[in-house]
Enzyme design. Structure first.
Site, short mmCIF file in Angstrom:
data_model
loop_
_atom_site.label_atom_id
_atom_site.label_comp_id
_atom_site.label_asym_id
_atom_site.label_seq_id
_atom_site.Cartn_x
_atom_site.Cartn_y
_atom_site.Cartn_z
N MET A 11 -23.47 21.24 -18.02
CA MET A 11 -24.67 21.42 -18.86
C MET A 11 -25.34 22.77 -18.58
O MET A 11 -25.65 23.53 -19.50
CB MET A 11 -25.63 20.25 -18.59
CG MET A 11 -26.87 20.26 -19.44
SD MET A 11 -27.76 18.71 -19.32
CE MET A 11 -28.44 18.80 -17.65
N ASP A 36 -11.07 24.14 -8.85
CA ASP A 36 -11.68 23.02 -8.13
C ASP A 36 -12.26 23.60 -6.83
O ASP A 36 -11.50 24.02 -5.95
CB ASP A 36 -10.61 21.96 -7.83
CG ASP A 36 -11.16 20.78 -7.04
OD1 ASP A 36 -12.27 20.88 -6.51
OD2 ASP A 36 -10.45 19.76 -6.96
N THR A 62 -23.03 15.52 -9.77
CA THR A 62 -24.42 15.29 -10.19
C THR A 62 -24.73 13.82 -10.50
O THR A 62 -25.81 13.52 -11.02
CB THR A 62 -24.75 16.16 -11.44
OG1 THR A 62 -23.78 15.89 -12.45
CG2 THR A 62 -24.74 17.63 -11.10
N THR A 101 -31.53 21.49 -5.70
CA THR A 101 -32.32 20.44 -6.36
C THR A 101 -33.61 20.08 -5.64
O THR A 101 -33.72 20.24 -4.42
CB THR A 101 -31.45 19.16 -6.48
OG1 THR A 101 -32.23 18.07 -6.92
CG2 THR A 101 -30.84 18.77 -5.14
N ASP A 102 -34.54 19.54 -6.38
CA ASP A 102 -35.78 18.97 -5.83
C ASP A 102 -35.48 17.75 -4.94
O ASP A 102 -36.32 17.35 -4.14
CB ASP A 102 -36.71 18.55 -6.97
CG ASP A 102 -36.02 17.63 -7.98
OD1 ASP A 102 -34.90 17.96 -8.39
OD2 ASP A 102 -36.60 16.60 -8.35
N TYR A 125 -27.19 11.90 -2.67
CA TYR A 125 -27.06 13.13 -3.46
C TYR A 125 -27.86 14.26 -2.81
O TYR A 125 -27.35 15.37 -2.61
CB TYR A 125 -27.53 12.86 -4.89
CG TYR A 125 -27.72 14.09 -5.75
CD1 TYR A 125 -26.63 14.79 -6.26
CD2 TYR A 125 -29.00 14.55 -6.06
CE1 TYR A 125 -26.81 15.92 -7.06
CE2 TYR A 125 -29.19 15.67 -6.87
CZ TYR A 125 -28.10 16.35 -7.36
OH TYR A 125 -28.29 17.46 -8.15
N LYS A 129 -26.56 17.83 -1.24
CA LYS A 129 -27.04 19.11 -1.78
C LYS A 129 -27.69 19.94 -0.67
O LYS A 129 -27.53 21.16 -0.63
CB LYS A 129 -28.04 18.88 -2.93
CG LYS A 129 -27.43 18.32 -4.20
CD LYS A 129 -26.42 19.27 -4.87
CE LYS A 129 -27.07 20.48 -5.51
NZ LYS A 129 -26.08 21.32 -6.23
N TRP A 150 -34.92 18.07 -12.95
CA TRP A 150 -35.04 17.36 -14.23
C TRP A 150 -34.48 18.19 -15.41
O TRP A 150 -35.19 18.47 -16.38
CB TRP A 150 -36.51 17.01 -14.49
CG TRP A 150 -37.10 15.98 -13.58
CD1 TRP A 150 -36.71 15.66 -12.32
CD2 TRP A 150 -38.24 15.13 -13.86
NE1 TRP A 150 -37.53 14.68 -11.80
CE2 TRP A 150 -38.46 14.34 -12.71
CE3 TRP A 150 -39.08 14.97 -14.96
CZ2 TRP A 150 -39.49 13.40 -12.66
CZ3 TRP A 150 -40.11 14.05 -14.91
CH2 TRP A 150 -40.30 13.27 -13.75
N1 LIG Z 1 -29.07 17.63 -14.00
C1 LIG Z 1 -30.23 17.71 -13.34
O1 LIG Z 1 -31.23 17.09 -13.71
C2 LIG Z 1 -30.34 18.60 -12.12
C3 LIG Z 1 -31.57 18.65 -11.43
C4 LIG Z 1 -31.67 19.49 -10.31
C5 LIG Z 1 -30.60 20.27 -9.91
N2 LIG Z 1 -29.43 20.20 -10.60
C6 LIG Z 1 -28.31 21.04 -10.15
O2 LIG Z 1 -27.98 21.92 -11.21
C7 LIG Z 1 -26.60 22.26 -11.14
C8 LIG Z 1 -25.95 22.07 -12.50
O3 LIG Z 1 -26.06 20.70 -12.86
P1 LIG Z 1 -25.70 20.16 -14.31
O4 LIG Z 1 -26.82 19.28 -14.72
O5 LIG Z 1 -25.27 21.28 -15.20
O6 LIG Z 1 -24.46 19.23 -13.96
P2 LIG Z 1 -23.16 18.86 -14.79
O7 LIG Z 1 -23.42 18.91 -16.24
O8 LIG Z 1 -22.67 17.60 -14.17
O9 LIG Z 1 -22.18 20.06 -14.44
C9 LIG Z 1 -21.54 20.15 -13.20
C10 LIG Z 1 -20.22 20.83 -13.44
O10 LIG Z 1 -19.53 20.90 -12.18
C11 LIG Z 1 -18.18 20.55 -12.42
N3 LIG Z 1 -17.54 20.10 -11.20
C12 LIG Z 1 -17.63 18.89 -10.59
N4 LIG Z 1 -16.84 18.86 -9.51
C13 LIG Z 1 -16.23 20.08 -9.44
C14 LIG Z 1 -15.29 20.65 -8.57
N5 LIG Z 1 -14.79 19.96 -7.52
N6 LIG Z 1 -14.89 21.92 -8.80
C15 LIG Z 1 -15.36 22.61 -9.85
N7 LIG Z 1 -16.25 22.12 -10.71
C16 LIG Z 1 -16.67 20.86 -10.51
C17 LIG Z 1 -18.24 19.47 -13.46
O11 LIG Z 1 -17.00 19.32 -14.09
P3 LIG Z 1 -16.60 17.91 -14.76
O12 LIG Z 1 -17.59 17.70 -15.85
O13 LIG Z 1 -15.21 18.12 -15.21
O14 LIG Z 1 -16.73 16.89 -13.67
C18 LIG Z 1 -19.30 20.04 -14.40
O15 LIG Z 1 -18.72 20.94 -15.32
C19 LIG Z 1 -26.02 21.40 -10.02
O16 LIG Z 1 -25.98 22.16 -8.83
C20 LIG Z 1 -27.04 20.28 -9.85
O17 LIG Z 1 -27.01 19.76 -8.54
C21 LIG Z 1 -29.27 19.39 -11.69
#
Ligand SMILES: NC(=O)c1ccc[n+]([C@@H]2O[C@H](COP(=O)([O-])OP(=O)(O)OC[C@H]3O[C@@H](n4cnc5c(N)ncnc54)[C@H](OP(=O)(O)O)[C@@H]3O)[C@@H](O)[C@H]2O)c1
Length: 289
Positions: A11, A36, A62, A101-102, A125, A129, A150
């Site tokens: 995302m 990976d 995530t 993350t928060d 989680y 992180k 969020w």
């Molecule tokens: N979403 C939230 O509300 C939120 C809040 C705070 C912080 N964050 C942080 O923001 C960042 C981005 O999150 P997002 O919401 O964009 O998450 P996301 O949509 O789940 O994207 C994560 C990406 O990482 C990939 N991935 C997973 N395992 C992997 C691996 N072993 N090697 C390479 N790629 C891998 C996933 O691929 P697949 O889809 O193929 O598994 C996906 O494309 C993360 O660091 C998350 O911790 C997110």
């Protein structure tokens, strides 16, 4: 600048790729299929080949609830994987911008969490992180850790999409009102991450949408803006039990003079709803041609 994005089809990753490209950078987008990050040898080769000035790590596990029962698998990506990216980037001579993350905080404060506040994750989680942050800080000579919260954006499973779906399916939806945080549009965050990379900002940085609210207030704004006629009820975290406990207070602030302030999530939500509508219309028109 040569920008490498890991987790490029996630995302956030996809908006980082489009923002960096729109700002004229030379972008290498690495999806999970391309790289990976739990594989150190593959990460070292891929980042050497990409030869970037900066690597923006958007790859992560995530699934917050899933991490409770699969912490080792989450750790492999969020901690070991983050460390792999940092060490491979260091070997390739690239800086690292790592997204965190928060959820590294316990949520017991009542004023915004600052970069210097003590971390104390209350779930698996958050623990993984935090371990990733520590690995990046220990390995990466030139690094920035950007904590956010969020997230909502195109192509991801997120709260806005869940509310739009439930609002269309049900007459009544219950949402918790006792968790407060900062909704953040991935496109706003992507722009901030590119700015951080361009400026060479280092250390820990908080970047989240301004104007904190509860999930209930967030849902209410989503229904209003999308003109969804559904009865929205306020509930509590106790009544809405999930495998992972969430911090009650997830408000991120910044004490840094060189920090980045994001605008109100309310305005960004409006822009996001237009963006997703436009994307859906274009997809439909494309399919009809
Ligand atoms: N979403 C939230 O509300 C939120 C809040 C705070 C912080 N964050 C942080 O923001 C960042 C981005 O999150 P997002 O919401 O964009 O998450 P996301 O949509 O789940 O994207 C994560 C990406 O990482 C990939 N991935 C997973 N395992 C992997 C691996 N072993 N090697 C390479 N790629 C891998 C996933 O691929 P697949 O889809 O193929 O598994 C996906 O494309 C993360 O660091 C998350 O911790 C997110």
């Amino acid at each position: 600048m040569r920008v490498v994005v890991t987790g490029a089809t996630g995302m956030l990753g996809r908006d980082v790729v489009s923002s960096a490209t729109a700002r004229g950078h030379d972008v290498t987008a690495l999806s999970r299929a391309d790289l990976d990050i739990t594989d150190l040898a593959a990460t070292t080769v891929a980042l050497a080949q990409a030869s970037g000035d900066v690597v923006i790590n958007c790859a992560a596990w995530t699934d917050v609830d899933g991490a409770e029962s699969q912490e080792a698998a989450a750790f492999a990506v969020n901690a070991t994987g983050a460390g792999n990216v940092a060490s491979a980037a260091a070997l390739a001579g690239a800086a690292v911008v790592h997204v965190s993350t928060d959820y590294v905080f316990d949520g017991s404060k009542s004023t915004p969490y600052l970069e210097s506040d003590a971390t104390a994750p209350i779930g698996a989680y958050g623990r993984t992180k935090l371990a990733g942050e520590l690995a990046v800080a220990a390995i990466g000579e030139r690094h920035t850790i950007v904590r956010t919260a969020w997230l909502f954006g195109l192509g991801g499973s997120n709260f806005v999409e869940t509310m739009l779906r439930l609002g269309g399916e049900r007459d009544e939806v219950s949402v918790v009102g006792d968790q407060i945080g900062c909704p953040t549009w991935t496109l706003d965050l992507a722009e901030a991450l590119i700015s951080v990379a361009e400026r060479g900002t280092s250390g820990v940085l908080h970047a989240a949408g301004s104007d904190p609210c509860s999930w209930f207030e967030f849902a209410s704004e989503i229904f209003d803006r999308a003109e969804i006629d559904c009865d929205l009820k306020e509930t509590t975290s106790k009544a809405f039990l999930r495998p992972a406990q969430r911090p009650a207070w997830s408000v991120l602030g910044s004490q840094r003079e060189d920090g980045i302030t994001l605008g109100s999530w309310r305005e960004s939500l409006g822009q996001y709803l237009v963006q997703r509508q436009t994307t859906q219309t274009n997809t439909t028109n494309g399919a009809q041609r």
